[in-house]
Enzyme design. Structure first.
Site, PDB file in Angstrom:
ATOM      1  N   HIS A 103      20.949  36.309  33.004  1.00 44.03           N
ATOM      2  CA  HIS A 103      20.909  37.736  32.660  1.00 44.03           C
ATOM      3  C   HIS A 103      22.182  38.134  31.945  1.00 44.03           C
ATOM      4  O   HIS A 103      23.257  37.595  32.210  1.00 44.03           O
ATOM      5  CB  HIS A 103      20.690  38.613  33.897  1.00 44.03           C
ATOM      6  CG  HIS A 103      21.701  38.410  34.982  1.00 44.03           C
ATOM      7  ND1 HIS A 103      21.627  37.368  35.885  1.00 44.03           N
ATOM      8  CD2 HIS A 103      22.815  39.109  35.316  1.00 44.03           C
ATOM      9  CE1 HIS A 103      22.636  37.445  36.724  1.00 44.03           C
ATOM     10  NE2 HIS A 103      23.390  38.488  36.392  1.00 44.03           N
ATOM     11  N   HIS A 105      24.410  41.630  31.118  1.00 44.69           N
ATOM     12  CA  HIS A 105      24.651  43.047  31.407  1.00 44.69           C
ATOM     13  C   HIS A 105      24.907  43.765  30.083  1.00 44.69           C
ATOM     14  O   HIS A 105      25.669  43.260  29.240  1.00 44.69           O
ATOM     15  CB  HIS A 105      25.895  43.220  32.277  1.00 44.69           C
ATOM     16  CG  HIS A 105      25.816  42.556  33.615  1.00 44.69           C
ATOM     17  ND1 HIS A 105      25.632  43.260  34.777  1.00 44.69           N
ATOM     18  CD2 HIS A 105      25.901  41.250  33.988  1.00 44.69           C
ATOM     19  CE1 HIS A 105      25.604  42.421  35.810  1.00 44.69           C
ATOM     20  NE2 HIS A 105      25.776  41.189  35.342  1.00 44.69           N
TER      21      HIS A 105
HETATM   22  P1  AMP Z   1      25.789  38.878  38.526  1.00 41.19           P
HETATM   23  O1  AMP Z   1      24.899  37.711  38.920  1.00 41.19           O
HETATM   24  O2  AMP Z   1      27.189  38.734  39.002  1.00 41.19           O
HETATM   25  O3  AMP Z   1      25.702  39.204  37.071  1.00 41.19           O
HETATM   26  O4  AMP Z   1      25.292  40.154  39.331  1.00 41.19           O
HETATM   27  C1  AMP Z   1      23.938  40.455  39.531  1.00 41.19           C
HETATM   28  C2  AMP Z   1      23.666  41.870  39.112  1.00 41.19           C
HETATM   29  O5  AMP Z   1      22.331  42.145  39.453  1.00 41.19           O
HETATM   30  C3  AMP Z   1      24.533  42.931  39.777  1.00 41.19           C
HETATM   31  O6  AMP Z   1      25.063  43.803  38.779  1.00 41.19           O
HETATM   32  C4  AMP Z   1      23.557  43.673  40.695  1.00 41.19           C
HETATM   33  O7  AMP Z   1      23.865  45.038  40.814  1.00 41.19           O
HETATM   34  C5  AMP Z   1      22.237  43.441  39.994  1.00 41.19           C
HETATM   35  N1  AMP Z   1      21.068  43.468  40.862  1.00 41.19           N
HETATM   36  C6  AMP Z   1      20.919  42.812  42.043  1.00 41.19           C
HETATM   37  N2  AMP Z   1      19.697  43.049  42.548  1.00 41.19           N
HETATM   38  C7  AMP Z   1      19.050  43.855  41.676  1.00 41.19           C
HETATM   39  C8  AMP Z   1      17.753  44.450  41.627  1.00 41.19           C
HETATM   40  N3  AMP Z   1      16.862  44.265  42.598  1.00 41.19           N
HETATM   41  N4  AMP Z   1      17.438  45.235  40.564  1.00 41.19           N
HETATM   42  C9  AMP Z   1      18.349  45.434  39.569  1.00 41.19           C
HETATM   43  N5  AMP Z   1      19.583  44.901  39.556  1.00 41.19           N
HETATM   44  C10 AMP Z   1      19.932  44.125  40.595  1.00 41.19           C
END
Ligand code: AMP
Length: 138
Positions: A103, A105
């Protein structure tokens, strides 16, 4: 590297097993709002096919995701009348990754602002309003 886990939270979002606030999708990618937003309009872009992160993604997955990242970057600039866009991406736990489905951001930024700290749940009604602004700007 560890194998892809088909029960990670973003795989469940792709299968519709848990809710998400979707803003855009095409054949290869999905964009939805981050539930712990570090800025207004903070969203995530993922491929619809499995890979953990940039390290095991195919060139085709990367190309598809980056196309959607660019499209949504323009959309958040317009929706929030932003001055810039931060794009973040983490690989493996040591690299800061918490969810093991690739993913990116996408965070609209205003001149001089600071990102909010990570890990704080957002207001889902406010996030839904922001998602609607982004959809309208695509
Ligand atoms: P990272 O793997 O460090 O990029 O972080 C995972 C991101 O996914 C974080 O910003 C969380 O806030 C986000 N996140 C986790 N669970 C969900 C969800 N169910 N829906 C949307 N975003 C999520």
């Amino acid at each position: 590297m560890t194998a892809y886990d088909p029960d990670n939270i973003f795989a469940k979002i792709l299968r519709g097993e848990i809710p998400s606030t979707r803003v855009y999708e095409d054949d290869d990618t999905l964009a939805f709002m981050d539930i712990m937003p570090r800025a207004d309009g903070h969203l995530l872009v993922i491929p619809k096919t499995p890979c953990r992160n940039v390290l095991d993604a195919t060139p085709e997955q990367l190309a598809a995701v980056m196309g959607t990242v660019q499209r949504l970057g323009h959309a958040v600039l317009k929706a929030f009348d932003a001055d810039g866009v931060t794009i973040q991406q983490f690989n493996e736990a040591a690299g800061g990754q918490e969810v093991f489905h690739l993913h990116f951001h996408v965070l609209p930024r205003q001149e001089g602002d600071r990102l909010r700290p990570p890990g704080k749940m957002g207001d889902m009604e406010e996030i839904a309003r922001q998602a609607e602004k982004i959809r309208s700007a695509i």
